[in-house]
Enzyme design. Structure first.
Site, short mmCIF file in Angstrom:
data_model
loop_
_atom_site.label_atom_id
_atom_site.label_comp_id
_atom_site.label_asym_id
_atom_site.label_seq_id
_atom_site.Cartn_x
_atom_site.Cartn_y
_atom_site.Cartn_z
CB SER A 54 -0.67 -0.50 1.50
OG SER A 54 -0.19 -0.43 1.81
CG ASN A 119 1.02 -4.74 4.60
OD1 ASN A 119 1.02 -4.46 5.35
ND2 ASN A 119 1.21 -4.64 3.18
CG ASP A 202 -3.33 4.98 8.41
OD1 ASP A 202 -2.34 5.52 8.42
OD2 ASP A 202 -4.24 4.25 7.05
CG HIS A 205 -1.35 3.48 4.52
ND1 HIS A 205 -2.16 3.13 5.69
CD2 HIS A 205 -0.61 3.24 3.78
CE1 HIS A 205 -1.86 1.55 4.75
NE2 HIS A 205 -1.64 1.81 4.43
#
Length: 234
Positions: A54, A119, A202, A205
Site C-alpha cells: 500500500s 505487512n 491510521d 500511510h
C-alpha cells in the site's frame, strides 16, 4: 473562345482537386509517421517497476499522488527516458509478492524497486519466512533479467512485537542487500514515520506531503542507479 475558357476552367479545377488530394495524402502520411515515431519513442523508454504494498500503491490518496508518480514527474522534468510502472498492491505481504511476481515481470524491466515486508512485520510473520520470500523474489527477478538493477527498500516497524523481533526485522534488508549486491534505501519512511503531520489518520500511510519526502528518499538511491546505467551505455 468560349470552349477554350470552359476547358481552361475545368483544367484548373481538376488541378486544384488533385493538389488537394495530394496534400491530404501527404498530411495523412505525415500524421501516421508521427504516430509511429511517438509509439517508437514510447517503446524505447526504459521501465522502472515499483513492486510493493500500500505504500507504493498510494493508499488513501488520489491517483498520481503516490511516490512512484511523483518520481515520474521528476524523471520527465530531467528529460530522462524512463517510464515508471506502479505495481503496488495494498495489503501485500512478501508471500503474496512472491506469488504474483511472475506475471508482473512479463514486461521488460530495467530497474526493479522492491518494497515489501512491512505487512509481514506488522502481522508478526516469522522473520525467516519474510527473508526467504524476499530472497526468492530477488532470485526470480535476476533469473528473468541478469542485467536488471534491483533496489531494495528498507523497512522498520514499531516495537509492538518486542525489541528482538523489531531489531531483527530491520536487519533483514541491509543483510539481503549486501548478500545480493543490490542497492538499498536504508529506510523508505525516513523523516515520515511517526510524524502525525505527514501521515494519514491510521498513522501508517503517508499523506501527500509525506509521499513527497518518501519520493526524495527513493530518489537519493535511484538517481545514482539511472546515472550509472547512462554512463555504461555511453
Amino acid at each position: 473562345m468560349r470552349s477554350f475558357t470552359l476547358f481552361l476552367s475545368l483544367f484548373i479545377l481538376i488541378s486544384i482537386s488533385s493538389c488537394g488530394e495530394a496534400t491530404k495524402k501527404e498530411e495523412k502520411e505525415t500524421s501516421e509517421e508521427s504516430v509511429e515515431n511517438e509509439n517508437s519513442a514510447q517503446q524505447k523508454k526504459k521501465v522502472i517497476l515499483f513492486f510493493g504494498d500500500s505504500l507504493t500503491a498510494g493508499y488513501g490518496l488520489e491517483q498520481g499522488e503516490g511516490f512512484p508518480e511523483i518520481l515520474q514527474e521528476k524523471i520527465d522534468s530531467l528529460g530522462l527516458s524512463y517510464q515508471v510502472v506502479n505495481a503496488g498492491l495494498s495489503g501485500e505481504t512478501s508471500a503474496g509478492g512472491k506469488n504474483r511476481i511472475d506475471w508482473v515481470l512479463k514486461q521488460n524491466v530495467d530497474v526493479f524497486v522492491l518494497e515489501l515486508g512491512a505487512n509481514d512485520g506488522l502481522r508478526g510473520i516469522p522473520l525467516e519466512e519474510t527473508r526467504n520470500n524476499l530472497q526468492q523474489i530477488i532470485d526470480f527477478v535476476r533469473e528473468q533479467n541478469p542485467d536488471i538493477e534491483i533496489i531494495l527498500a528498507g523497512m522498520q516497524i514499531p516495537p509492538n512485537m518486542g525489541q528482538d523481533y523489531t531489531s531483527e526485522f530491520k536487519a533483514i534488508f541491509p543483510e539481503l542487500a549486501k548478500k545480493n549486491e543490490v542497492h538499498l534505501i536504508k529506510f523508505l519512511l525516513e523523516d515520515v514515520a511517526g510524524n502525525p503531520d505527514l501521515n494519514q489518520q491510521d498513522g501508517i500511510h503517508p499523506t501527500v506531503e509525506g509521499q513527497e519526502i518518501v519520493a526524495d528518499n527513493v530518489w537519493e538511491v535511484l538517481k545514482d542507479v539511472l546515472q550509472n546505467k547512462k554512463d555504461t551505455q555511453m
